[in-house]
Design an enzyme around this catalytic site. Structure first.
Site, short mmCIF file in Angstrom:
data_model
loop_
_atom_site.label_atom_id
_atom_site.label_comp_id
_atom_site.label_asym_id
_atom_site.label_seq_id
_atom_site.Cartn_x
_atom_site.Cartn_y
_atom_site.Cartn_z
CB SER A 71 -21.43 36.16 -8.15
OG SER A 71 -22.21 37.34 -8.02
CD GLU B 275 -16.92 42.93 -11.53
OE1 GLU B 275 -18.16 42.81 -11.54
OE2 GLU B 275 -16.34 43.99 -11.81
CB THR C 72 -13.90 43.51 -15.67
OG1 THR C 72 -12.48 43.52 -15.48
CG2 THR C 72 -14.61 43.61 -14.34
CE1 TYR C 73 -13.26 41.41 -24.09
CE2 TYR C 73 -14.59 43.29 -24.72
CZ TYR C 73 -13.77 42.24 -25.06
OH TYR C 73 -13.47 42.03 -26.37
CB ALA D 150 -12.59 50.77 -21.95
CG ASP E 35 -17.58 53.81 -19.32
OD1 ASP E 35 -18.69 54.27 -19.65
OD2 ASP E 35 -17.32 53.36 -18.19
CB ALA F 42 -26.11 46.96 -22.20
CE LYS G 56 -28.97 47.97 -18.91
NZ LYS G 56 -27.65 48.41 -18.39
CD GLN H 163 -20.80 51.08 -10.25
OE1 GLN H 163 -20.17 50.21 -9.67
NE2 GLN H 163 -20.44 51.56 -11.44
CG PHE I 283 -13.59 53.56 -9.23
CD1 PHE I 283 -13.21 53.62 -10.56
CD2 PHE I 283 -14.51 52.59 -8.85
CE1 PHE I 283 -13.73 52.75 -11.49
CE2 PHE I 283 -15.04 51.70 -9.78
CZ PHE I 283 -14.64 51.79 -11.10
CG HIS J 242 -21.36 40.75 -8.58
ND1 HIS J 242 -21.07 39.58 -9.25
CD2 HIS J 242 -20.55 41.70 -9.13
CE1 HIS J 242 -20.16 39.81 -10.18
NE2 HIS J 242 -19.81 41.09 -10.12
P1 FAD Z 1 -26.06 50.99 -21.05
O1 FAD Z 1 -27.07 50.09 -20.44
O2 FAD Z 1 -25.97 51.00 -22.53
O3 FAD Z 1 -26.37 52.47 -20.49
C1 FAD Z 1 -25.44 53.52 -20.66
C2 FAD Z 1 -26.18 54.86 -20.57
O4 FAD Z 1 -27.01 55.05 -21.73
C3 FAD Z 1 -27.12 55.03 -19.39
O5 FAD Z 1 -27.09 56.39 -19.01
C4 FAD Z 1 -28.49 54.64 -19.92
O6 FAD Z 1 -29.53 55.32 -19.24
C5 FAD Z 1 -28.40 55.05 -21.39
N1 FAD Z 1 -29.00 54.07 -22.28
C6 FAD Z 1 -29.10 52.73 -22.14
N2 FAD Z 1 -29.64 52.16 -23.24
C7 FAD Z 1 -29.89 53.17 -24.11
C8 FAD Z 1 -30.41 53.21 -25.43
N3 FAD Z 1 -30.82 52.10 -26.06
N4 FAD Z 1 -30.50 54.43 -26.05
C9 FAD Z 1 -30.09 55.56 -25.42
N5 FAD Z 1 -29.58 55.57 -24.16
C10 FAD Z 1 -29.47 54.38 -23.52
N6 FAD Z 1 -17.13 48.52 -17.65
C11 FAD Z 1 -16.15 47.95 -18.39
O7 FAD Z 1 -15.50 48.65 -19.17
N7 FAD Z 1 -15.86 46.62 -18.29
C12 FAD Z 1 -16.55 45.80 -17.46
O8 FAD Z 1 -16.27 44.59 -17.42
C13 FAD Z 1 -17.58 46.36 -16.66
N8 FAD Z 1 -18.31 45.59 -15.83
C14 FAD Z 1 -19.35 46.15 -15.12
C15 FAD Z 1 -20.14 45.32 -14.30
C16 FAD Z 1 -21.18 45.85 -13.57
C17 FAD Z 1 -22.02 44.93 -12.71
C18 FAD Z 1 -21.47 47.24 -13.63
C19 FAD Z 1 -22.58 47.83 -12.81
C20 FAD Z 1 -20.71 48.07 -14.45
C21 FAD Z 1 -19.65 47.54 -15.20
N9 FAD Z 1 -18.86 48.31 -16.06
C22 FAD Z 1 -17.85 47.75 -16.80
C23 FAD Z 1 -19.13 49.77 -16.20
C24 FAD Z 1 -20.06 50.05 -17.40
O9 FAD Z 1 -19.47 49.62 -18.60
C25 FAD Z 1 -20.29 51.56 -17.46
O10 FAD Z 1 -21.06 51.97 -16.35
C26 FAD Z 1 -20.87 52.08 -18.75
O11 FAD Z 1 -20.79 53.52 -18.71
C27 FAD Z 1 -22.33 51.72 -19.00
O12 FAD Z 1 -22.50 50.42 -19.33
P2 FAD Z 1 -23.98 49.79 -19.39
O13 FAD Z 1 -23.86 48.42 -19.87
O14 FAD Z 1 -24.67 50.04 -18.11
O15 FAD Z 1 -24.60 50.73 -20.54
#
Ligand code: FAD
Length: 277
Positions: free
Chosen positions: A7, A9, A41-42, A44, A101, A115, A157, A168, A208, A258
């Site tokens: 895939s 991105e 991507t989407y 912040a 973020d 998430a 999740k 990542q 980055f 990916h």
């Molecule tokens: P989460 O899964 O919510 O985790 C974030 C942090 O909180 C982690 O440290 C985790 O251990 C902790 N955590 C998770 N769930 C909980 C909970 N229920 N309670 C307490 N703590 C928790 N960013 C963008 O802005 N736009 C994008 O399109 C984008 N695409 C991405 C695609 C991929 C494949 C990857 C790997 C990253 C992408 N990112 C993107 C970056 C991502 O948004 C950041 O890394 C962000 O800081 C965390 O997102 P997450 O969905 O992993 O968060």
């Protein structure tokens, strides 16, 4: 051995010219490599709401499978539900669900939604319509309290209804293999696809990587720095390193790769061709 799922991105371009190039030049060339889907991507805080939708819709209209990334990003449930309905109406069947973020300058004004809650919300509102993938961190998310808690949250999740995870990017292949073992030990049985970042501009990558929880191994840094401004040597070395990384992943039966294409054809296509996929 079966070929891994591939895939690609994108991020939504900021200009009309960038969007035109992405859709009319880059996409046909990358699509010729036969990926399973593209993802977009989407930004912040929902900052790319319209541009992500625009890119996704055009790709979908060309008959190509595409997955918008999505996060709450300060929106309320009605706003996210409306986005989901729009995607459904446009024939989109995949999503990448994220927390995202805090946009710079927002301070604590915005509440980030983890998430797992977004995945549960998507399942509640749209049932099984979407294939949902989430983010995973072989070198562990920078805000995580511990290695095991990050894996436990990945499981949460997936248990909330996600179908798989995309990592990542990483250059330490051992970190990915160890992470897979730890995920299996934690009871995770869904695919964890490897996110791969081609190396082109070393300075940007190094900057980055400091923020996103990905390490560039010392030997790669040293070699890159020794090339100075010699961009051709950086490109060639980056291509060798990432090809070798992907080959090791494929040989180990990795379920899919990916590519973070950075909206460019050549770095990804060169790796792809080296691998003979
Ligand atoms: P989460 O899964 O919510 O985790 C974030 C942090 O909180 C982690 O440290 C985790 O251990 C902790 N955590 C998770 N769930 C909980 C909970 N229920 N309670 C307490 N703590 C928790 N960013 C963008 O802005 N736009 C994008 O399109 C984008 N695409 C991405 C695609 C991929 C494949 C990857 C790997 C990253 C992408 N990112 C993107 C970056 C991502 O948004 C950041 O890394 C962000 O800081 C965390 O997102 P997450 O969905 O992993 O968060």
């Amino acid at each position: 051995m079966a070929n891994p799922r591939i895939s690609f991105e994108y991020f939504p371009p900021k200009t009309a010219a960038g969007k035109d190039k992405l859709l009319n030049e880059t996409t046909p060339e990358l699509n010729a490599l036969g990926p399973e889907f593209f993802s977009v991507t989407y930004g912040a805080g929902g900052t790319t709401r319209d541009s992500t939708l625009g890119v996704v819709s055009t790709i979908r209209d060309a008959g190509i499978d595409v997955a918008p990334h999505l996060s709450f990003g300060g929106d309320d449930e009605d706003a996210v539900a409306a986005i989901l309905e729009t995607y459904k109406a446009r024939g989109i069947q995949r999503l990448v669900a994220l927390r995202g973020d805090m946009p710079s300058g927002m301070g604590t004004a915005m509440q980030l939604v983890h998430a797992n809650d977004l995945v549960a919300f998507i399942r509640e509102r749209t049932g099984d319509h979407f294939n949902i993938e989430v983010a995973a961190y072989p070198e562990i998310h920078p805000e995580s309290k511990s290695y095991q808690s990050d894996i436990a949250f990945l499981k949460q999740k997936l248990d909330a209804g996600a179908d798989g995870a995309i990592t990542q990017y990483f250059y330490n292949v051992e970190a990915y293999f160890y992470y897979l073992d730890q995920c299996t030990a934690a009871g995770i049985d869904k695919p964890i696809y490897a996110g791969i970042m081609p190396i082109t501009n070393y300075e940007n990558l190094a900057r980055f990587s400091r923020n996103c929880g990905a390490e560039i191994p010392r030997w790669i840094c040293q070699r890159m720095e020794s090339f100075g401004d010699d961009q051709e040597s950086i490109r060639q070395f980056g291509l060798e390193v990432v090809t070798q990384l992907c080959q090791t992943l494929i040989d180990s039966g990795c379920p899919g790769i990916h590519f973070y294409t950075m909206n460019q054809v050549e770095p990804t296509r060169a790796i792809y061709n080296n691998l003979g996929l």
